[in-house]
Design a protein around this motif. Structure first.
Motif, PDB file in Angstrom:
ATOM      1  N   GLN A 130      34.048  26.497  49.788  1.00 16.22           N
ATOM      2  CA  GLN A 130      33.976  28.039  48.914  1.00 16.22           C
ATOM      3  C   GLN A 130      34.546  27.946  47.923  1.00 16.22           C
ATOM      4  O   GLN A 130      35.636  27.140  47.603  1.00 16.22           O
ATOM      5  N   ARG A 131      34.223  28.791  46.942  1.00 15.31           N
ATOM      6  CA  ARG A 131      34.937  28.849  45.674  1.00 15.31           C
ATOM      7  C   ARG A 131      35.789  29.916  45.465  1.00 15.31           C
ATOM      8  O   ARG A 131      35.385  30.878  45.890  1.00 15.31           O
ATOM      9  N   PHE A 132      37.072  29.653  45.385  1.00 15.18           N
ATOM     10  CA  PHE A 132      38.203  30.639  45.111  1.00 15.18           C
ATOM     11  C   PHE A 132      38.362  31.099  43.709  1.00 15.18           C
ATOM     12  O   PHE A 132      38.660  30.239  42.857  1.00 15.18           O
ATOM     13  N   ASP A 133      37.976  32.297  43.535  1.00 17.19           N
ATOM     14  CA  ASP A 133      38.129  32.757  42.083  1.00 17.19           C
ATOM     15  C   ASP A 133      39.486  33.618  42.162  1.00 17.19           C
ATOM     16  O   ASP A 133      39.649  34.470  42.953  1.00 17.19           O
ATOM     17  N   LEU A 134      40.293  33.382  41.164  1.00 18.01           N
ATOM     18  CA  LEU A 134      41.733  34.319  41.018  1.00 18.01           C
ATOM     19  C   LEU A 134      41.638  34.877  39.426  1.00 18.01           C
ATOM     20  O   LEU A 134      41.359  34.360  38.546  1.00 18.01           O
ATOM     21  N   GLN A 135      41.885  36.245  39.364  1.00 20.31           N
ATOM     22  CA  GLN A 135      41.988  36.770  38.090  1.00 20.31           C
ATOM     23  C   GLN A 135      43.354  37.625  38.170  1.00 20.31           C
ATOM     24  O   GLN A 135      43.962  38.141  39.189  1.00 20.31           O
ATOM     25  N   VAL A 136      43.993  37.815  37.004  1.00 20.44           N
ATOM     26  CA  VAL A 136      45.140  38.528  36.716  1.00 20.44           C
ATOM     27  C   VAL A 136      44.890  39.678  35.843  1.00 20.44           C
ATOM     28  O   VAL A 136      44.287  39.784  34.651  1.00 20.44           O
ATOM     29  N   TYR A 137      45.531  40.901  36.057  1.00 18.75           N
ATOM     30  CA  TYR A 137      45.423  42.166  35.355  1.00 18.75           C
ATOM     31  C   TYR A 137      46.437  42.348  34.088  1.00 18.75           C
ATOM     32  O   TYR A 137      47.476  42.044  34.349  1.00 18.75           O
ATOM     33  N   SER A 138      45.972  42.462  32.821  1.00 22.08           N
ATOM     34  CA  SER A 138      47.060  42.559  31.858  1.00 22.08           C
ATOM     35  C   SER A 138      46.377  43.355  30.597  1.00 22.08           C
ATOM     36  O   SER A 138      45.487  42.900  30.169  1.00 22.08           O
ATOM     37  N   GLY A 139      47.241  44.393  30.323  1.00 22.49           N
ATOM     38  CA  GLY A 139      46.861  44.962  29.037  1.00 22.49           C
ATOM     39  C   GLY A 139      45.537  45.800  29.416  1.00 22.49           C
ATOM     40  O   GLY A 139      44.613  45.750  28.280  1.00 22.49           O
ATOM     41  N   ILE A 184      53.042  42.506  39.316  1.00 21.46           N
ATOM     42  CA  ILE A 184      51.973  41.687  38.771  1.00 21.46           C
ATOM     43  C   ILE A 184      50.825  42.209  39.626  1.00 21.46           C
ATOM     44  O   ILE A 184      51.005  42.471  41.177  1.00 21.46           O
ATOM     45  N   LYS A 185      49.611  42.467  38.909  1.00 21.30           N
ATOM     46  CA  LYS A 185      48.379  42.722  39.802  1.00 21.30           C
ATOM     47  C   LYS A 185      47.537  41.538  39.678  1.00 21.30           C
ATOM     48  O   LYS A 185      47.130  40.784  38.729  1.00 21.30           O
ATOM     49  N   ALA A 186      46.841  41.243  40.750  1.00 23.14           N
ATOM     50  CA  ALA A 186      45.872  40.096  40.878  1.00 23.14           C
ATOM     51  C   ALA A 186      44.815  40.432  41.846  1.00 23.14           C
ATOM     52  O   ALA A 186      44.673  41.370  42.780  1.00 23.14           O
ATOM     53  N   ARG A 187      43.832  39.710  41.671  1.00 24.19           N
ATOM     54  CA  ARG A 187      42.650  39.830  42.600  1.00 24.19           C
ATOM     55  C   ARG A 187      41.735  38.666  43.013  1.00 24.19           C
ATOM     56  O   ARG A 187      41.773  37.790  42.056  1.00 24.19           O
ATOM     57  N   MET A 188      41.522  38.349  43.964  1.00 27.19           N
ATOM     58  CA  MET A 188      40.654  37.055  44.436  1.00 27.19           C
ATOM     59  C   MET A 188      39.393  37.441  45.152  1.00 27.19           C
ATOM     60  O   MET A 188      39.069  38.525  45.684  1.00 27.19           O
TER      61      MET A 188
END
Length: 642
Positions: free
Chosen positions: A570-579, A610-614
């Motif tokens: 599986q590919r694990f994608d991670l993103q972070v929220y900013s601005g 900190i806000k993140a999503r995967m």
């Protein structure tokens, strides 16, 4: 001829010897072919209809019937190098070169009747029966002679039945011998010694041999002698299967040739069976063209006394097998059939060909014609056709069915020729039908039951369509889902459980006027993806989006469940929220366990706010396989508080 001798060049080295004789009956193995390792003579008993073959390397004599099947055998004839049968067919004589004796056996039972010691250490080699006696040759390449055994001598009389030196100063080496049943007192002698082509014909019907003709070995007639045969009904010998030499007034003269050969045997009716390379050719007396040719790589051969067949010792991977070559007097014609490679159904075509033979065929020979096609799979007889004077023929036909059409032409044979047949194929046109299959390129969720419908347009007779499903991946076979006639609208449907990308195929096999056709449709299946989040202390919305809340020092654990396939990641994608925007923090592949699960621990940021999503993703090709289409799992939103 009744007796056959072959030169030393055709025999293998002696591998086995035994002083004792033992007989072994073939019993239930009688259907096995008679085989030997190293030929040591072959002779036919016309009274018993038995063929005897010697095996030098094993010291064995095998007996076969007229089909070449093994019926009996005897072992212990040490170094058997030649065989002969008495005129009445009751006694088989064997030259046992290693034990220096002539062995007499009952031809019917292979029991030993007598053994005659030969007082020489260079024989006996070749053997023949003529004039009521057994004649044998002995000696080395520089010096040889002729000996005899008189079976009529009473052992109790004190007289030795064996006589040596019967042809002194005339023989160099262990000579080849041959007899002719039509001239029972004659014996042909052919030199096999070094640098000689000496030969003789001797009358042995009296008390002592009488020389009838002699050639002194000056190579004026033959280039050495490897085989010699008396010619029935003529004062001639045949040398090396090709050179005919006449004898009269004490000498030999050239009398003609057959095409090149190595050895031969002559039947009682004068037919010549010649070994020439890997073929055995049969000639009428004096003919230049063969009457019949067999494919047989023969080391030796002999005729049946009734001229009904030839017995050949044919080379095999492990030695030689006795093979019966039947119908030697029947010439094998050559037949050709030439049909056009393609044709239009319902339009006339012409088939031509030629029937030929080395022996003239009857005038106006008739040929039988059969057409085989989809309408007549067992064949349909057409009108016969006549052969023209030059052997050619032609006939016209209008093929009613398309597809592969075969025209078979046959000649039934005659008194002088075998039957023969030949065929040719024509690709006859058929109408291309309409065949479609829906859902090509569609993408479905994992496990969806999808109905695929094939549509068949107009055809001649066949209305049956097959639907096949071939899932991607080499571990599952192409599977027939349904076969049947289409409905009145021309449709037929089958359901596929879409767990993988699948190639669906509709097959119409055609009929006599409609061509086969196959169409394919490829549909794609997503994988199942779900992600479970743990280590959070609550869930709550931020705006309209639901977040998993974590303390800033707590590592979230994200467990993905995905449809399993061997070697899948599986590919694990991670993103972070900013601005006000989401930015990629990276992607990484993680393997699935055999249960389809993959747990990833995400390191805590150590600060709040900190806000993140995967999300988990299956990527066709990049996730380790290509059996499903690329599938994106839902985003999971994470918030790190104080």
């Amino acid at each position: 001829m009744r007796t056959r001798s072959i030169s030393t060049a055709t025999a293998l080295a002696v591998l086995f010897s035994s002083a004792a004789l033992s007989v072994v009956a073939a019993g239930s193995a009688s259907a096995a072919s008679a085989t030997v390792i190293s030929p040591g003579g072959v002779v036919v008993d016309g009274v018993l209809k038995r063929v005897f073959v010697g095996d030098r390397s094993t010291g064995k004599i095998v007996a076969a019937d007229y089909t070449g099947a093994l019926v009996d055998s005897v072992s212990g004839v040490s170094g058997v190098s030649g065989l002969a049968v008495s005129d009445d067919g009751a006694t088989l004589y064997a030259a046992a070169e290693d034990s220096h004796e002539i062995v007499a056996l009952d031809a019917a039972t292979l029991d030993v009747r007598a053994r005659y010691a030969v007082a020489t250490d260079t024989g006996p080699r070749h053997i023949a029966f003529a004039g009521g006696k057994v004649w044998f040759s002995y000696g080395d390449q520089w010096d040889g002679d002729l000996g005899s055994v008189d079976p009529a001598v009473d052992p109790a009389s004190g007289t030795d039945a064996v006589a040596l030196g019967q042809f002194s100063s005339k023989v160099w080496g262990p000579a080849l011998l041959d007899t002719d049943p039509s001239a029972p007192g004659l014996l042909a002698i052919g030199e096999t010694g070094l640098s000689t082509d000496s030969m003789a014909v001797v009358d042995v019907s009296g008390t002592t041999p009488q020389l009838l003709a002699w050639h002194n070995g000056d190579y004026t007639l033959n280039d050495g002698i490897g085989d010699i045969d008396l010619v029935p009904g003529a004062s001639q010998v045949l040398v090396n299967g090709a050179q005919r030499d006449a004898y009269a007034d004490g000498k030999f003269t050239a009398a003609g040739t057959y095409p090149s050969g190595q050895r031969a045997d002559i039947a009682a009716n004068g037919l010549v069976a010649q070994v020439n390379g890997t073929k055995v050719a049969v000639y009428r007396p004096g003919a230049a063209q063969p009457l019949r040719t067999y494919a047989a790589n023969a080391a030796d051969l002999t005729w049946a006394p009734d001229s009904s067949r030839i017995f050949a010792l044919v080379g095999t991977s492990g030695g030689y097998a006795l093979k019966a070559l039947t119908d030697p007097t029947l010439n094998v014609p050559s037949l050709t059939v030439n049909a056009p490679s393609t044709a239009t159904r319902g339009k006339q075509l012409t088939v031509t060909g030629k029937l030929s033979a080395t022996v003239p065929l009857p005038s106006g020979a008739s040929l039988q014609v059969t057409r085989t096609d989809l309408e007549s799979p067992s064949g349909k007889a057409l009108a016969s056709t006549k052969v023209k004077a030059d052997g050619s023929y032609a006939f016209a036909d209008t093929p009613p069915a398309g597809g592969t059409v075969t025209y078979k032409v046959a000649y039934s044979g005659d008194a002088g020729h075998t039957a023969v047949s030949a065929s040719d194929k024509v690709a006859v046109s058929r109408t291309k039908p309409t065949l479609t299959l829906n859902k090509n390129g569609n993408v479905y969720n994992y496990g969806s039951d999808v109905s695929f419908t094939a549509h068949l347009g107009s055809t001649y007779k066949n209305r049956t369509v097959e639907i096949w499903a071939n899932p991607f991946g080499g571990d599952k076979p192409n599977k027939l889902l349904k076969t049947g006639k289409v409905n009145s609208s021309g449709n037929i449907s089958a359901t596929v459980d879409m767990t993988r990308d699948t190639e669906v195929t509709a097959v119409f096999k055609g009929d006599a006027r409609t061509a086969p056709r196959t169409v394919k449709s490829t549909a794609y299946a997503r994988v199942k993806i779900s992600t479970a989040v743990s280590k959070h202390y609550k869930t709550a919305k931020i705006g309209s989006t639901s977040y998993y809340w974590f303390h800033k020092s707590t590592d979230p654990v994200l467990t993905t469940t995905m449809t399993y396939y061997k070697g899948r990641d599986q590919r694990f994608d991670l993103q972070v929220y900013s601005g006000g925007k989401w930015y990629s923090a990276g992607s990484q592949y993680f393997p699935l366990g055999t249960n389809g699960k993959s747990a990833v621990r995400l390191e805590a940021p150590g600060k709040s706010g900190i806000k993140a999503r995967m999300r988990s993703v299956y990527v066709n090709g990049s996730s380790g396989d290509n059996v499903n289409t690329t599938t994106y799992g839902p985003w999971k939103y994470l918030y790190f508080s104080s």
